[in-house]
Design a protein around this motif. Structure first.
Motif, mmCIF file in Angstrom:
data_model
loop_
_atom_site.group_PDB
_atom_site.id
_atom_site.type_symbol
_atom_site.label_atom_id
_atom_site.label_comp_id
_atom_site.label_asym_id
_atom_site.label_seq_id
_atom_site.Cartn_x
_atom_site.Cartn_y
_atom_site.Cartn_z
ATOM 1 N N SER A 52 -9.943 8.728 -13.487
ATOM 2 C CA SER A 52 -9.442 7.704 -14.303
ATOM 3 C C SER A 52 -8.544 8.055 -15.323
ATOM 4 C CB SER A 52 -10.408 6.424 -14.562
ATOM 5 O OG SER A 52 -11.397 6.830 -15.629
ATOM 6 N N GLN A 53 -8.787 9.166 -16.275
ATOM 7 C CA GLN A 53 -8.089 9.439 -17.394
ATOM 8 C C GLN A 53 -6.880 10.265 -16.959
ATOM 9 O OE1 GLN A 53 -8.499 7.706 -20.150
ATOM 10 N NE2 GLN A 53 -8.342 9.533 -21.393
ATOM 11 N N GLY A 117 -8.416 1.897 -5.724
ATOM 12 C CA GLY A 117 -8.017 1.327 -4.417
ATOM 13 C C GLY A 117 -6.801 0.726 -4.716
ATOM 14 N N TRP A 118 -6.684 -0.019 -5.547
ATOM 15 C CA TRP A 118 -5.387 -0.914 -5.749
ATOM 16 C C TRP A 118 -4.135 0.092 -6.383
ATOM 17 C CZ3 TRP A 118 -2.578 -4.770 -4.221
ATOM 18 C CH2 TRP A 118 -1.450 -5.131 -5.078
ATOM 19 N N LEU A 119 -4.544 1.204 -6.954
ATOM 20 C CA LEU A 119 -3.620 2.143 -7.664
ATOM 21 C C LEU A 119 -3.080 2.929 -6.385
ATOM 22 C CD1 LEU A 119 -2.389 3.277 -10.325
ATOM 23 C CD2 LEU A 119 -4.294 4.971 -10.349
ATOM 24 N N THR A 120 -4.131 3.134 -5.457
ATOM 25 C CA THR A 120 -3.535 3.790 -4.213
ATOM 26 C C THR A 120 -2.387 3.123 -3.380
ATOM 27 O OG1 THR A 120 -5.814 4.774 -3.858
ATOM 28 C CG2 THR A 120 -4.198 4.779 -1.923
ATOM 29 N N ILE A 121 -2.596 1.827 -3.250
ATOM 30 C CA ILE A 121 -1.757 1.327 -2.682
ATOM 31 C C ILE A 121 -0.246 0.818 -3.340
ATOM 32 C CG2 ILE A 121 -1.247 -1.584 -1.697
ATOM 33 C CD1 ILE A 121 -4.349 -1.561 -1.106
ATOM 34 N N SER A 122 -0.644 0.593 -4.629
ATOM 35 C CA SER A 122 0.486 0.331 -5.626
ATOM 36 C C SER A 122 1.512 1.704 -5.803
ATOM 37 C CB SER A 122 0.433 -0.278 -6.888
ATOM 38 O OG SER A 122 -0.743 0.559 -7.475
ATOM 39 N N SER A 123 0.845 2.760 -5.555
ATOM 40 C CA SER A 123 1.674 4.052 -5.886
ATOM 41 C C SER A 123 2.388 4.188 -4.766
ATOM 42 C CB SER A 123 0.540 5.124 -5.945
ATOM 43 O OG SER A 123 -0.111 5.092 -7.405
ATOM 44 N N ILE A 124 1.745 3.884 -3.411
ATOM 45 C CA ILE A 124 2.488 3.875 -2.207
ATOM 46 C C ILE A 124 3.860 3.240 -2.214
ATOM 47 C CG2 ILE A 124 2.567 3.534 0.295
ATOM 48 C CD1 ILE A 124 -0.326 4.485 0.186
ATOM 49 N N LEU A 144 -1.968 -2.899 -13.384
ATOM 50 C CA LEU A 144 -3.278 -3.734 -12.981
ATOM 51 C C LEU A 144 -4.289 -2.697 -12.478
ATOM 52 C CD1 LEU A 144 -1.705 -6.637 -11.312
ATOM 53 C CD2 LEU A 144 -2.093 -6.557 -13.659
ATOM 54 N N GLY A 145 -4.007 -1.763 -11.607
ATOM 55 C CA GLY A 145 -4.882 -0.840 -11.190
ATOM 56 C C GLY A 145 -5.596 0.055 -12.446
ATOM 57 N N LEU A 146 -4.724 0.578 -13.255
ATOM 58 C CA LEU A 146 -5.377 1.326 -14.420
ATOM 59 C C LEU A 146 -6.308 0.373 -15.330
ATOM 60 C CD1 LEU A 146 -1.948 3.317 -15.511
ATOM 61 C CD2 LEU A 146 -4.132 4.030 -14.033
#
Length: 521
Positions: A52-53, A117-124, A144-146
């Protein structure tokens, strides 16, 4: 098993029948937590959390290097050039407390995995953006994911490890990964800018986020049942006021330098005043109206918490200024290519890993106040070396020591703040504790970067290079303020093995003759 029985198992020696000797507590502080069956599950758990860091710094530092490419390829308007970075920080800052409360309500496991999981989707989604506006929106969604997995990660670590050398070492690794993530972000952004496409920067981040999600599902202990017993509920009034206030306040400061007439542009002072009003209302509501405040006042009742939090705002703000303007200065006035900047920032990554190992060994031996003052000097030095670098200055004489000072600053202060806050706050509020730590970090960066932009703009008449110098002197001033606050008002002892808050309460109950059972202690 009671606290007394656990300590007696660890060491048969006990002082005066009332407390426990340092040997027994030291042994408990070095033991592997009972939730891990062996070394590998603990290593996999730590990897899942420290990612996460790494990912947080990856998305902050790398976007700075990527910015010129993004402006050119997506045709960013001049006034919107800051928003690929600012939108992410703004989303993180304004929602951290909310996710901290959700963590205390539903447990770190669920919120952490949802955030990853949300960070994965938003990164794509960032990687497939077709316009600058799409990218800015999806960068905010990344925030929001972070905001979800930063406080939940601190909560999980704080609940898993009891005070002592093992906790110090794990938190030192966690803090060191801020510098490592900074380097990884610059490395991949430089690689993508020079040899691939900017989209791959986000796709690589999505791959790292997906790996983190999978690892977290497998190795982070589930804590929903335990957490639901805390009875935490959402403070909806605090949510609305905190989001509105922080967004308007940070927006006004960050965007003021880019508005058509700066502070004379009508919407800038209006947003600023409304932000202050909402934040003032948030303070009143939290302190005197609601019964379940989003930010409980007893957190600040911990001795030295208030001056420490204010000092950290200044120190983390100086870090944000350094991370952005050092990259800009090296690129524009030292002629560094993206890959040269990767090489030049290696000392921060290597220094962070070394400091993490050293910190885990000495945090229980040296006064926290002394270590914090050393950290403040590191922040101060990182800005000072860039403030005095002459035109055509030598890397080894100026940039190298600045990078060493930078990693001394962030690694020591972040690690000590994490250990101090999580040790002095009950397990039921560890989510809010994690939110407070990261909210201080991101609010400091967002606000002080806004003021740095104002300094840069208002000193433009000196020439572009001297206006950068003025920003670095501003960074020095921020670090100096933090140093004065720590020296005068903060006293933190060594991070030794000790009883947790719950254990101290259980011992007091035992002394009163109450039948108190501490499962898993």
């Amino acid at each position: 098993m009671t606290v007394r029985q656990k300590c007696e198992q660890s060491s048969p020696t006990r002082e005066n029948g009332g407390g426990f000797d340092e040997i027994s507590l030291e042994r408990l502080g070095r033991e592997r937590p009972p939730s891990f069956s062996g070394a590998w599950p603990e290593v996999a758990f730590c990897f899942s959390i420290i990612m996460s860091q790494i990912l947080a710094e990856y998305y902050i530092s790398g976007s700075n290097v990527l910015l010129p490419t993004l402006i050119e390829e997506l045709d960013f308007p001049a006034a919107s050039a800051i928003w690929p970075s600012t939108s992410l920080s703004l989303a993180v800052t304004s929602t951290l407390l909310i996710f901290g409360r959700l963590t205390d309500m539903f447990g770190g496991y669920a919120i952490y995995i949802a955030g990853a999981g949300w960070l994965t989707i938003s990164s794509i989604l960032c990687g497939v953006s077709q316009s600058w506006l799409m990218l800015v929106i999806f960068r905010a969604l990344q925030g929001l994911g972070l905001a979800a997995f930063l406080p939940s990660g601190v909560m999980i670590l704080g609940k898993t490890y009891r005070p002592g050398p093992r906790k110090n070492f794990v938190f030192s690794l966690y803090g060191a990964c801020a510098a490592l993530g900074f380097f990884i972000g610059i490395f991949f952004s430089g690689l993508c800018s020079q040899y691939l496409t900017w989209r791959w920067y986000f796709f690589i981040g999505a791959i790292l986020s997906a790996i983190t999600t999978l690892s977290s599902i497998l190795y982070i202990p589930r804590d929903l049942k335990e957490t639901r017993g805390n009875g935490a509920t959402m403070d909806w009034a605090g949510c609305a006021l905190s989001v509105a206030g922080s967004v308007l306040f940070v927006f006004a400061i960050a965007h003021s330098s880019y508005a058509p007439e700066q502070w004379r542009t009508p919407y800038i002072p209006v947003c600023f005043v409304l932000g202050v009003v909402f934040l003032g209302a948030f303070t009143y509501v939290e302190g005197w109206v609601v019964k379940n405040p989003l930010l409980p006042g007893d957190i600040f009742a911990v001795k030295y918490m208030k001056p420490l939090a204010i000092a950290l705002l200044f120190l983390y703000g100086s870090l944000g200024v350094f991370l952005l303007y050092a990259v800009l200065y090296m690129s524009e006035y030292m002629g560094a290519t993206p890959f040269q900047m990767v090489a030049w920032t290696v000392p921060m990554a290597v220094g962070g890993l070394i400091l993490s190992c050293i910190g885990g060994l000495i945090f229980h031996l040296i006064s926290g106040t002394i270590l914090l003052m050393i950290s403040c000097l590191g922040y101060l030095g990182s800005g000072l070396f860039f403030a005095v670098v002459p035109l055509g200055g030598n890397y080894w004489a100026f940039v190298f020591p600045a990078m060493i000072c930078g990693t001394i600053g962030i690694d020591i202060s972040f690690n000590l703040a994490n250990i101090f806050i999580t040790t002095n706050i009950a397990k039921a509020k560890q989510g809010i504790a994690g939110a407070l730590i990261n909210c201080t970090l991101h609010m400091g960066i967002a606000v002080m970067l806004g003021f740095a932009d104002i300094v840069h703009t208002e000193t433009g008449y000196l020439g572009a290079r001297d206006s950068y110098k003025a920003v670095f002197w501003f960074e020095v001033g921020l670090a100096a303020c933090g140093l004065v606050l720590v020296a005068l008002f903060v006293r933190i002892k060594e991070a030794k093995s000790e009883l947790t808050i719950e254990e101290r309460e259980a011992l007091a109950a035992e002394a009163r003759g109450e039948d108190t059972v501490q499962d898993g202690v």
